[in-house]
Design a protein around this motif. Structure first.
Motif, short mmCIF file in Angstrom:
data_model
loop_
_atom_site.label_atom_id
_atom_site.label_comp_id
_atom_site.label_asym_id
_atom_site.label_seq_id
_atom_site.Cartn_x
_atom_site.Cartn_y
_atom_site.Cartn_z
N ILE A 195 0.84 -1.20 0.00
CA ILE A 195 0.00 0.00 0.00
C ILE A 195 0.87 1.25 0.00
N GLU A 196 1.87 1.28 0.88
CA GLU A 196 2.76 2.44 0.93
C GLU A 196 3.54 2.63 -0.37
N ALA A 197 3.84 1.53 -1.06
CA ALA A 197 4.58 1.60 -2.32
C ALA A 197 3.66 1.91 -3.51
N GLY A 198 2.35 1.94 -3.29
CA GLY A 198 1.41 2.21 -4.37
C GLY A 198 1.13 1.00 -5.24
N LYS A 199 1.47 -0.18 -4.76
CA LYS A 199 1.26 -1.41 -5.53
C LYS A 199 -0.07 -2.08 -5.20
N ALA A 200 -0.71 -1.66 -4.12
CA ALA A 200 -1.98 -2.24 -3.70
C ALA A 200 -2.84 -1.16 -3.07
N PHE A 201 -4.13 -1.42 -3.01
CA PHE A 201 -5.06 -0.50 -2.40
C PHE A 201 -5.76 -1.21 -1.24
N PRO A 202 -5.96 -0.53 -0.13
CA PRO A 202 -6.60 -1.19 1.02
C PRO A 202 -8.10 -1.32 0.83
N SER A 203 -8.67 -2.33 1.46
CA SER A 203 -10.12 -2.46 1.49
C SER A 203 -10.68 -1.42 2.46
N PHE A 204 -11.97 -1.20 2.38
CA PHE A 204 -12.62 -0.29 3.31
C PHE A 204 -12.41 -0.75 4.75
N GLU A 205 -12.53 -2.05 4.97
CA GLU A 205 -12.35 -2.61 6.31
C GLU A 205 -10.94 -2.35 6.83
N LEU A 206 -9.94 -2.49 5.95
CA LEU A 206 -8.56 -2.25 6.37
C LEU A 206 -8.34 -0.77 6.67
N ILE A 207 -8.94 0.10 5.91
CA ILE A 207 -8.84 1.55 6.19
C ILE A 207 -9.37 1.83 7.60
N LEU A 208 -10.50 1.22 7.94
CA LEU A 208 -11.07 1.42 9.27
C LEU A 208 -10.16 0.87 10.36
N ARG A 209 -9.55 -0.28 10.12
CA ARG A 209 -8.65 -0.87 11.12
C ARG A 209 -7.38 -0.04 11.27
N ILE A 210 -6.87 0.49 10.17
CA ILE A 210 -5.68 1.34 10.22
C ILE A 210 -5.99 2.61 11.01
N ALA A 211 -7.10 3.25 10.70
CA ALA A 211 -7.49 4.47 11.42
C ALA A 211 -7.65 4.18 12.91
N ASP A 212 -8.26 3.05 13.22
CA ASP A 212 -8.43 2.67 14.62
C ASP A 212 -7.07 2.46 15.29
N ALA A 213 -6.15 1.84 14.59
CA ALA A 213 -4.80 1.63 15.15
C ALA A 213 -4.11 2.95 15.44
N PHE A 214 -4.32 3.94 14.56
CA PHE A 214 -3.71 5.26 14.75
C PHE A 214 -4.52 6.15 15.70
N SER A 215 -5.70 5.70 16.10
CA SER A 215 -6.63 6.50 16.93
C SER A 215 -7.00 7.81 16.23
N ILE A 216 -7.30 7.69 14.94
CA ILE A 216 -7.74 8.85 14.16
C ILE A 216 -9.04 8.50 13.45
N HIS A 217 -9.68 9.51 12.92
CA HIS A 217 -10.86 9.29 12.09
C HIS A 217 -10.38 8.80 10.72
N PRO A 218 -11.07 7.85 10.10
CA PRO A 218 -10.62 7.36 8.79
C PRO A 218 -10.43 8.46 7.76
N ALA A 219 -11.22 9.52 7.83
CA ALA A 219 -11.08 10.61 6.87
C ALA A 219 -9.71 11.29 6.98
N ASP A 220 -9.09 11.23 8.16
CA ASP A 220 -7.78 11.85 8.33
C ASP A 220 -6.74 11.22 7.40
N LEU A 221 -6.96 9.99 7.01
CA LEU A 221 -6.01 9.33 6.10
C LEU A 221 -6.09 9.90 4.69
N PHE A 222 -7.14 10.66 4.41
CA PHE A 222 -7.32 11.22 3.07
C PHE A 222 -7.12 12.73 3.02
N LEU A 223 -6.87 13.36 4.18
CA LEU A 223 -6.68 14.82 4.20
C LEU A 223 -5.39 15.19 3.49
N ARG A 224 -5.46 16.22 2.69
CA ARG A 224 -4.30 16.61 1.90
C ARG A 224 -3.13 17.11 2.73
#
Length: 121
Positions: free
Chosen positions: A40-69
């Motif tokens: 994902i970090e290398a741009g070779k794959a895209f996360p599922s919606f579920e993974l985005i939610l788990r990543i945001a939860d791991a970071f203790s942020i709102h999932p939208a924060d992962l998309f903020l410019r």
């Protein structure tokens, strides 16, 4: 790769580094695989919606924060840390109030960043 995917990748890496985590540690925290996070970090794959939610939860942020410019482009890391500390302290607020606080802090950070840029260049 489109602009949003690039921003997501940069923000993912940024938040991971803010936590001081390796890709393997993020994978553990988000119940994923090290290879998947790396791809994902290398741009070779895209996360599922579920993974985005788990990543945001791991970071203790709102999932939208992962998309903020501007998440990965904060010039002042102390300001960034204070921003997230404030958001974490607002967890008890209703979602609509959290969004207001988020927008206010973002506006203040952008204003400070623009002022700093204009005066230093």
């Amino acid at each position: 790769m489109d602009e949003h995917s690039e921003e997501f990748r940069m923000n993912l890496k940024f938040y991971r580094e803010q936590k001081g985590w390796s890709q393997a540690e993020l994978a553990i925290q988000a119940n994923s695989s090290n290879g998947q996070i790396g791809n994902i970090e290398a741009g070779k794959a895209f996360p599922s919606f579920e993974l985005i939610l788990r990543i945001a939860d791991a970071f203790s942020i709102h999932p939208a924060d992962l998309f903020l410019r501007d998440s990965s482009k904060f010039q002042d890391r102390k300001l960034y840390s204070k921003y997230h500390e404030l958001l974490l302290n607002c967890e008890h607020l209703p979602e609509c109030h959290k969004q207001i606080v988020n927008q206010l802090v973002k506006s203040l950070a952008e204003s400070a960043s623009n002022t700093k840029y204009k005066t230093s260049h």
